[in-house]
Design a protein around this motif. Structure first.
Motif, PDB file in Angstrom:
ATOM      1  N   ALA A  39       0.832  -1.206   0.000  1.00  0.00           N
ATOM      2  CA  ALA A  39       0.000   0.000   0.000  1.00  0.00           C
ATOM      3  C   ALA A  39       0.866   1.256   0.000  1.00  0.00           C
ATOM      4  CB  ALA A  39      -0.927   0.009   1.208  1.00  0.00           C
ATOM      5  N   ARG A  40       0.271   2.337  -0.437  1.00  0.00           N
ATOM      6  CA  ARG A  40       0.941   3.640  -0.423  1.00  0.00           C
ATOM      7  C   ARG A  40       0.772   4.260   0.962  1.00  0.00           C
ATOM      8  NH1 ARG A  40      -0.980   7.049  -5.328  1.00  0.00           N
ATOM      9  NH2 ARG A  40      -2.853   7.282  -4.062  1.00  0.00           N
ATOM     10  N   VAL A  41       1.871   4.683   1.567  1.00  0.00           N
ATOM     11  CA  VAL A  41       1.812   5.190   2.939  1.00  0.00           C
ATOM     12  C   VAL A  41       1.050   6.515   3.029  1.00  0.00           C
ATOM     13  CG1 VAL A  41       3.222   6.065   4.856  1.00  0.00           C
ATOM     14  CG2 VAL A  41       3.932   4.007   3.625  1.00  0.00           C
ATOM     15  N   ALA A  42       1.181   7.367   2.031  1.00  0.00           N
ATOM     16  CA  ALA A  42       0.590   8.700   2.090  1.00  0.00           C
ATOM     17  C   ALA A  42      -0.905   8.690   2.366  1.00  0.00           C
ATOM     18  CB  ALA A  42       0.882   9.450   0.789  1.00  0.00           C
ATOM     19  N   ASP A  43      -1.636   7.721   1.764  1.00  0.00           N
ATOM     20  CA  ASP A  43      -3.089   7.691   1.937  1.00  0.00           C
ATOM     21  C   ASP A  43      -3.639   6.289   2.194  1.00  0.00           C
ATOM     22  OD1 ASP A  43      -2.589   6.615  -0.516  1.00  0.00           O
ATOM     23  OD2 ASP A  43      -3.758   8.069  -1.671  1.00  0.00           O
ATOM     24  N   GLY A  44      -2.775   5.308   2.319  1.00  0.00           N
ATOM     25  CA  GLY A  44      -3.234   3.948   2.603  1.00  0.00           C
ATOM     26  C   GLY A  44      -3.818   3.222   1.411  1.00  0.00           C
ATOM     27  N   LEU A  45      -3.641   3.740   0.196  1.00  0.00           N
ATOM     28  CA  LEU A  45      -4.220   3.122  -0.995  1.00  0.00           C
ATOM     29  C   LEU A  45      -3.562   1.762  -1.273  1.00  0.00           C
ATOM     30  CD1 LEU A  45      -6.132   3.553  -3.510  1.00  0.00           C
ATOM     31  CD2 LEU A  45      -4.051   4.280  -4.717  1.00  0.00           C
ATOM     32  N   PRO A  46      -4.344   0.658  -1.298  1.00  0.00           N
ATOM     33  CA  PRO A  46      -3.764  -0.651  -1.636  1.00  0.00           C
ATOM     34  C   PRO A  46      -3.271  -0.657  -3.080  1.00  0.00           C
ATOM     35  CG  PRO A  46      -5.912  -0.904  -0.569  1.00  0.00           C
ATOM     36  CD  PRO A  46      -5.767   0.552  -0.930  1.00  0.00           C
ATOM     37  N   LEU A  47      -2.069  -1.167  -3.295  1.00  0.00           N
ATOM     38  CA  LEU A  47      -1.481  -1.192  -4.623  1.00  0.00           C
ATOM     39  C   LEU A  47      -1.442  -2.593  -5.218  1.00  0.00           C
ATOM     40  CD1 LEU A  47       1.539   1.169  -3.866  1.00  0.00           C
ATOM     41  CD2 LEU A  47      -0.630   1.800  -4.961  1.00  0.00           C
ATOM     42  N   ALA A  48      -1.240  -3.595  -4.356  1.00  0.00           N
ATOM     43  CA  ALA A  48      -1.180  -4.990  -4.810  1.00  0.00           C
ATOM     44  C   ALA A  48      -1.472  -5.893  -3.625  1.00  0.00           C
ATOM     45  CB  ALA A  48       0.195  -5.301  -5.404  1.00  0.00           C
ATOM     46  N   ALA A  49      -1.861  -7.138  -3.923  1.00  0.00           N
ATOM     47  CA  ALA A  49      -2.168  -8.087  -2.850  1.00  0.00           C
ATOM     48  C   ALA A  49      -2.020  -9.503  -3.357  1.00  0.00           C
ATOM     49  CB  ALA A  49      -3.585  -7.866  -2.319  1.00  0.00           C
ATOM     50  N   SER A  50      -1.758 -10.398  -2.416  1.00  0.00           N
ATOM     51  CA  SER A  50      -1.664 -11.814  -2.725  1.00  0.00           C
ATOM     52  C   SER A  50      -2.175 -12.586  -1.515  1.00  0.00           C
ATOM     53  CB  SER A  50      -0.211 -12.206  -3.020  1.00  0.00           C
ATOM     54  OG  SER A  50      -0.114 -13.587  -3.298  1.00  0.00           O
ATOM     55  N   ILE A  51      -3.185 -13.447  -1.745  1.00  0.00           N
ATOM     56  CA  ILE A  51      -3.828 -14.157  -0.642  1.00  0.00           C
ATOM     57  C   ILE A  51      -3.707 -15.655  -0.857  1.00  0.00           C
ATOM     58  CG2 ILE A  51      -6.002 -14.521   0.594  1.00  0.00           C
ATOM     59  CD1 ILE A  51      -6.879 -11.747  -0.314  1.00  0.00           C
ATOM     60  N   GLN A  52      -3.345 -16.353   0.198  1.00  0.00           N
ATOM     61  CA  GLN A  52      -3.271 -17.811   0.150  1.00  0.00           C
ATOM     62  C   GLN A  52      -4.680 -18.380   0.162  1.00  0.00           C
ATOM     63  OE1 GLN A  52      -0.460 -19.686  -0.050  1.00  0.00           O
ATOM     64  NE2 GLN A  52      -1.653 -21.575  -0.126  1.00  0.00           N
ATOM     65  N   GLU A  53      -5.059 -19.117  -0.860  1.00  0.00           N
ATOM     66  CA  GLU A  53      -6.390 -19.687  -0.944  1.00  0.00           C
ATOM     67  C   GLU A  53      -6.572 -20.793   0.093  1.00  0.00           C
ATOM     68  OE1 GLU A  53      -8.842 -18.619  -2.646  1.00  0.00           O
ATOM     69  OE2 GLU A  53      -7.740 -17.108  -3.795  1.00  0.00           O
ATOM     70  N   ASP A  54      -7.588 -20.645   0.943  1.00  0.00           N
ATOM     71  CA  ASP A  54      -7.862 -21.633   1.988  1.00  0.00           C
ATOM     72  C   ASP A  54      -9.312 -21.469   2.401  1.00  0.00           C
ATOM     73  OD1 ASP A  54      -8.075 -23.273   4.148  1.00  0.00           O
ATOM     74  OD2 ASP A  54      -6.149 -22.711   5.025  1.00  0.00           O
ATOM     75  N   GLU A  55     -10.176 -22.372   1.972  1.00  0.00           N
ATOM     76  CA  GLU A  55     -11.611 -22.237   2.259  1.00  0.00           C
ATOM     77  C   GLU A  55     -11.900 -22.248   3.753  1.00  0.00           C
ATOM     78  OE1 GLU A  55     -13.682 -25.284   0.187  1.00  0.00           O
ATOM     79  OE2 GLU A  55     -13.191 -24.506  -1.818  1.00  0.00           O
ATOM     80  N   GLN A  56     -11.159 -23.034   4.515  1.00  0.00           N
ATOM     81  CA  GLN A  56     -11.418 -23.132   5.941  1.00  0.00           C
ATOM     82  C   GLN A  56     -11.107 -21.834   6.666  1.00  0.00           C
ATOM     83  OE1 GLN A  56      -9.244 -26.478   7.430  1.00  0.00           O
ATOM     84  NE2 GLN A  56     -10.584 -27.987   6.472  1.00  0.00           N
ATOM     85  N   SER A  57     -10.104 -21.106   6.192  1.00  0.00           N
ATOM     86  CA  SER A  57      -9.726 -19.867   6.871  1.00  0.00           C
ATOM     87  C   SER A  57     -10.191 -18.628   6.118  1.00  0.00           C
ATOM     88  CB  SER A  57      -8.198 -19.811   7.035  1.00  0.00           C
ATOM     89  OG  SER A  57      -7.582 -19.807   5.762  1.00  0.00           O
ATOM     90  N   GLY A  58     -11.074 -18.814   5.143  1.00  0.00           N
ATOM     91  CA  GLY A  58     -11.522 -17.695   4.328  1.00  0.00           C
ATOM     92  C   GLY A  58     -12.093 -16.548   5.128  1.00  0.00           C
ATOM     93  N   ARG A  59     -12.936 -16.875   6.113  1.00  0.00           N
ATOM     94  CA  ARG A  59     -13.561 -15.820   6.911  1.00  0.00           C
ATOM     95  C   ARG A  59     -12.526 -15.050   7.707  1.00  0.00           C
ATOM     96  NH1 ARG A  59     -18.483 -17.607  10.649  1.00  0.00           N
ATOM     97  NH2 ARG A  59     -19.211 -18.143   8.543  1.00  0.00           N
ATOM     98  N   ASP A  60     -11.571 -15.783   8.305  1.00  0.00           N
ATOM     99  CA  ASP A  60     -10.531 -15.122   9.090  1.00  0.00           C
ATOM    100  C   ASP A  60      -9.668 -14.231   8.214  1.00  0.00           C
ATOM    101  OD1 ASP A  60     -10.019 -18.031  11.195  1.00  0.00           O
ATOM    102  OD2 ASP A  60     -11.375 -16.337  11.424  1.00  0.00           O
ATOM    103  N   LEU A  61      -9.365 -14.703   7.003  1.00  0.00           N
ATOM    104  CA  LEU A  61      -8.534 -13.905   6.119  1.00  0.00           C
ATOM    105  C   LEU A  61      -9.222 -12.606   5.730  1.00  0.00           C
ATOM    106  CD1 LEU A  61      -6.795 -16.452   3.715  1.00  0.00           C
ATOM    107  CD2 LEU A  61      -5.794 -15.124   5.569  1.00  0.00           C
ATOM    108  N   GLN A  62     -10.522 -12.640   5.540  1.00  0.00           N
ATOM    109  CA  GLN A  62     -11.251 -11.413   5.240  1.00  0.00           C
ATOM    110  C   GLN A  62     -11.140 -10.430   6.393  1.00  0.00           C
ATOM    111  OE1 GLN A  62     -15.275 -12.286   4.112  1.00  0.00           O
ATOM    112  NE2 GLN A  62     -14.705 -13.296   2.205  1.00  0.00           N
ATOM    113  N   GLN A  63     -11.233 -10.957   7.610  1.00  0.00           N
ATOM    114  CA  GLN A  63     -11.100 -10.095   8.780  1.00  0.00           C
ATOM    115  C   GLN A  63      -9.697  -9.503   8.858  1.00  0.00           C
ATOM    116  OE1 GLN A  63     -11.704 -12.086  12.526  1.00  0.00           O
ATOM    117  NE2 GLN A  63     -11.080 -10.326  13.730  1.00  0.00           N
ATOM    118  N   HIS A  64      -8.688 -10.331   8.638  1.00  0.00           N
ATOM    119  CA  HIS A  64      -7.316  -9.849   8.703  1.00  0.00           C
ATOM    120  C   HIS A  64      -7.012  -8.876   7.562  1.00  0.00           C
ATOM    121  CE1 HIS A  64      -6.497 -12.381  12.027  1.00  0.00           C
ATOM    122  NE2 HIS A  64      -6.471 -13.517  11.359  1.00  0.00           N
TER     123      HIS A  64
END
Length: 215
Positions: A8-33
């Motif tokens: 993310a960009r520090v100046a305004d917190g704008l997300p620039l890129a992301a990568s998420i480990q696919e895991d159906e069991q932890s999907g809800r937790d990952l959304q929270q995190h």
């Protein structure tokens, strides 16, 4: 294991890129995190600590700030700190080389989402057993990872307190601790001198008494 990585960009917190480990069991937790990570980005500023670890139960956030960009990873709590910060350093080197000049101009979230390909490739190399065995040979500036500030993600988000404020408080507490140790050492020294002086007075008094009354 590294389960989530965001940039993310520090100046305004704008997300620039992301990568998420696919895991159906932890999907809800990952959304929270992921939501916590976005909140954290919005609390960063130019005075925030460049490296920080934030505990979140069984997982831990680690972030690195460089050139006005924040690189953040969510890992299992037992994942080696030195390894994850070396991973974040590698992300910074590649990301800034590819997109550094464009970071300040973009307005759309995840403008560099294609960087996920590199993140996934680099992540696989770091979770490989060989990388763990060669942990001691990683060449980074993180020889003293124990000095990286550690706090709790919930405390930061619930207080609405900027990380720069926490860093200032940590520095203040460190200064107070050093002052306390210095004062304690001074008092101990004075106490020792006082005890020596008292013994010397008794000894001299005894000599005078023996000389004048027994000789």
């Amino acid at each position: 294991m590294i389960v989530l990585t965001m940039i993310a960009r520090v100046a305004d917190g704008l997300p620039l890129a992301a990568s998420i480990q696919e895991d159906e069991q932890s999907g809800r937790d990952l959304q929270q995190h992921q939501s916590q990570a976005k909140q954290l980005f919005r609390k960063l500023n130019a005075n925030s600590p460049e490296r920080c670890t934030l505990e979140a139960g069984s997982v831990t956030f680690h972030y690195l700030i460089a050139q006005g960009i924040c690189y953040l990873s969510l890992c299992e709590a037992n994942f080696p700190k030195k390894l994850v910060f070396a991973f974040l350093e590698d992300l910074h080197n590649e990301f800034y080389e590819q997109y550094g000049r464009r970071v300040s101009t973009v307005t759309r979230p995840y403008s560099f989402i294609e960087f996920d390909t590199f993140i996934q490739k680099k992540k696989r190399s770091y979770i490989d057993n060989r990388a763990r065995r060669n942990l001691g040979s990683i060449s980074t500036e993180l020889q003293d990872v124990q000095r990286i500030m550690v706090t709790n993600i919930e405390e930061v988000l619930q207080r609405g307190e900027a990380l720069s404020s926490l860093d200032t408080k940590a520095s203040h507490l460190s200064s107070l601790s050093q002052k306390y140790r210095s004062d304690a050492k001074y008092l101990n020294t004075r106490s020792t001198y006082a005890k020596v002086a008292a013994v010397a007075v008794v000894f001299i008094t005894l000599i005078i008494y023996v000389r004048f009354y027994w000789l």
